[in-house]
Design a protein around this motif. Structure first.
Motif, PDB file in Angstrom:
ATOM      1  N   GLN A 135       1.169  -1.232   0.343  1.00 30.73           N
ATOM      2  CA  GLN A 135      -0.126   0.144  -0.219  1.00 30.73           C
ATOM      3  C   GLN A 135       0.534   0.948  -0.037  1.00 30.73           C
ATOM      4  O   GLN A 135       2.165   1.073   0.565  1.00 30.73           O
ATOM      5  N   GLU A 136       0.667   2.074  -0.656  1.00 35.51           N
ATOM      6  CA  GLU A 136       1.052   3.710  -0.327  1.00 35.51           C
ATOM      7  C   GLU A 136       1.436   3.808   0.912  1.00 35.51           C
ATOM      8  O   GLU A 136       0.380   3.551   2.338  1.00 35.51           O
ATOM      9  N   GLY A 137       2.387   4.385   0.854  1.00 41.88           N
ATOM     10  CA  GLY A 137       2.934   4.634   2.319  1.00 41.88           C
ATOM     11  C   GLY A 137       4.068   4.045   2.909  1.00 41.88           C
ATOM     12  O   GLY A 137       4.544   4.174   4.816  1.00 41.88           O
ATOM     13  N   LYS A 138       3.796   2.574   2.759  1.00 39.43           N
ATOM     14  CA  LYS A 138       4.768   1.205   3.644  1.00 39.43           C
ATOM     15  C   LYS A 138       5.769   1.653   3.212  1.00 39.43           C
ATOM     16  O   LYS A 138       6.030   2.139   1.694  1.00 39.43           O
ATOM     17  N   GLU A 165      17.954   7.235  -3.572  1.00 42.57           N
ATOM     18  CA  GLU A 165      17.902   8.881  -4.417  1.00 42.57           C
ATOM     19  C   GLU A 165      15.760   8.557  -4.461  1.00 42.57           C
ATOM     20  O   GLU A 165      15.164   7.234  -4.915  1.00 42.57           O
ATOM     21  N   GLY A 166      15.640   9.957  -3.843  1.00 45.81           N
ATOM     22  CA  GLY A 166      14.529   9.701  -3.188  1.00 45.81           C
ATOM     23  C   GLY A 166      13.962   8.484  -3.006  1.00 45.81           C
ATOM     24  O   GLY A 166      14.820   8.658  -1.460  1.00 45.81           O
ATOM     25  N   ARG A 167      12.090   8.159  -2.943  1.00 49.59           N
ATOM     26  CA  ARG A 167      12.295   6.759  -1.750  1.00 49.59           C
ATOM     27  C   ARG A 167      12.809   5.250  -1.816  1.00 49.59           C
ATOM     28  O   ARG A 167      12.613   4.800  -0.826  1.00 49.59           O
ATOM     29  N   LEU A 168      13.998   5.398  -2.998  1.00 45.33           N
ATOM     30  CA  LEU A 168      14.882   4.385  -2.848  1.00 45.33           C
ATOM     31  C   LEU A 168      16.087   4.745  -2.554  1.00 45.33           C
ATOM     32  O   LEU A 168      16.868   5.462  -2.381  1.00 45.33           O
ATOM     33  N   MET A 169      16.539   3.246  -1.823  1.00 45.87           N
ATOM     34  CA  MET A 169      17.617   3.610  -0.454  1.00 45.87           C
ATOM     35  C   MET A 169      18.726   1.835  -0.984  1.00 45.87           C
ATOM     36  O   MET A 169      17.687   1.507  -0.494  1.00 45.87           O
ATOM     37  N   VAL A 216       2.445  -1.086  -5.927  1.00 43.85           N
ATOM     38  CA  VAL A 216       2.541  -0.449  -5.353  1.00 43.85           C
ATOM     39  C   VAL A 216       0.550   0.238  -5.422  1.00 43.85           C
ATOM     40  O   VAL A 216       0.271   0.967  -6.044  1.00 43.85           O
ATOM     41  N   ASN A 217      -0.362   0.090  -5.080  1.00 36.54           N
ATOM     42  CA  ASN A 217      -1.691   0.249  -4.237  1.00 36.54           C
ATOM     43  C   ASN A 217      -2.343   1.172  -3.664  1.00 36.54           C
ATOM     44  O   ASN A 217      -1.721   1.507  -2.472  1.00 36.54           O
ATOM     45  N   VAL A 227       4.656   5.160  -2.636  1.00 32.13           N
ATOM     46  CA  VAL A 227       3.711   6.015  -3.886  1.00 32.13           C
ATOM     47  C   VAL A 227       4.035   5.242  -4.875  1.00 32.13           C
ATOM     48  O   VAL A 227       4.425   4.046  -5.395  1.00 32.13           O
ATOM     49  N   HIS A 228       2.868   4.896  -5.428  1.00 39.09           N
ATOM     50  CA  HIS A 228       1.999   4.477  -7.122  1.00 39.09           C
ATOM     51  C   HIS A 228       3.534   4.687  -7.869  1.00 39.09           C
ATOM     52  O   HIS A 228       3.133   3.612  -9.167  1.00 39.09           O
ATOM     53  N   ASP A 229       4.092   5.765  -8.600  1.00 42.42           N
ATOM     54  CA  ASP A 229       5.129   5.911  -9.322  1.00 42.42           C
ATOM     55  C   ASP A 229       6.469   4.780  -9.394  1.00 42.42           C
ATOM     56  O   ASP A 229       6.563   4.413 -10.453  1.00 42.42           O
TER      57      ASP A 229
END
Lengths: 116, 112
Positions: free
Chosen positions: B14-17, B58-62, B110-111, B80-82
């Motif tokens: 889910q988004e946010g997780k 990079e952004g939300r990825l590590m 990502v839902n 996030v969905h993207d």
């Protein structure tokens, strides 16, 4: 920089026909790779070239497949005769001069091949 | 023969997780890469990891690398969905020259 260029982007052909896929690597890159991607087998390395010389072709499925790199800016992957099981997305990738051996590979957009 | 295994192969979140994708490899390596592939698209390089303990973000990825454990992780923060895509790790060895060995890929959805 235009990136790695592949043509055609889509190819539909009939079993038994010859298929030629083309790749133009990024200028200045000296390594070129051909991959095949399918749902069943994932991403497979078919062959790669360094300085236009084939280094490892152990991934080429069988004699129906052949690849050439006549110069630094052009490579072809040929399938003759084609079979339905050859249907896949074929990616070409290139890599910069290996002064630093860790340089990553840059992938082209792929050619989606369908053999009927 | 170098083998590269990813898990999970499919991940729906889910988004946010937050979640982590794991990449294990079988023999000594001197470089590890993470790629992203969107449906019907090509592979895009995300990270290059070269040394034990390397961490890149990079952004939300590590991404991180533990060469002693032969393990790399790709951590997703507040998804996030993207970020929906397939993520591949790829391992190289100096002895194998330019070639890389790719994992099977992790298909992330990502839902909302």
């Amino acid at each position: 920089d235009a990136g790695v260029i592949q043509s055609p982007r889509h190819e539909v052909t009939e079993m038994g026909q010859e298929v030629t896929l083309r790749c133009k690597p990024i200028s200045g890159h000296n390594s070129l790779f051909w991959y095949r991607q399918t749902m069943m087998r994932g991403l497979e390395l078919l062959i790669y070239f360094n300085n236009n010389v084939p280094i490892d072709d152990s991934g080429m499925p069988e004699d129906r497949f052949s690849a050439k790199m006549p110069n630094a800016s052009f490579s072809t992957l040929k399938i003759q005769p084609s079979e339905p099981r050859d249907s896949a997305v074929y990616f070409c990738a290139s890599r910069p001069q290996a002064r630093e051996h860790y340089n990553e590979q840059f992938f082209g957009p792929g050619t989606r091949l369908t053999v009927l | 023969e170098l083998k590269v295994e990813q898990n999970p192969l499919f991940l729906s979140m889910q988004e946010g997780k937050n979640y982590t994708i794991y990449c294990n490899y079988s023999t000594t390596s001197d470089r590890l890469y993470w790629y992203r592939q969107d449906p019907g698209k090509s592979l895009e390089s995300l990270f290059v990891l070269l040394s034990n303990g390397a961490v890149k973000q990079e952004g939300r990825l590590m991404a991180s690398l533990d060469t002693k454990a032969r393990l790399s992780t790709l951590h997703i923060t507040a998804a996030v969905h993207d970020l929906s895509a397939t993520y591949f790790c790829a391992v190289g060895q100096e002895t194998s020259g330019s070639r890389l060995t790719f994992g099977e890929g992790t298909q992330l959805t990502v839902n909302p």
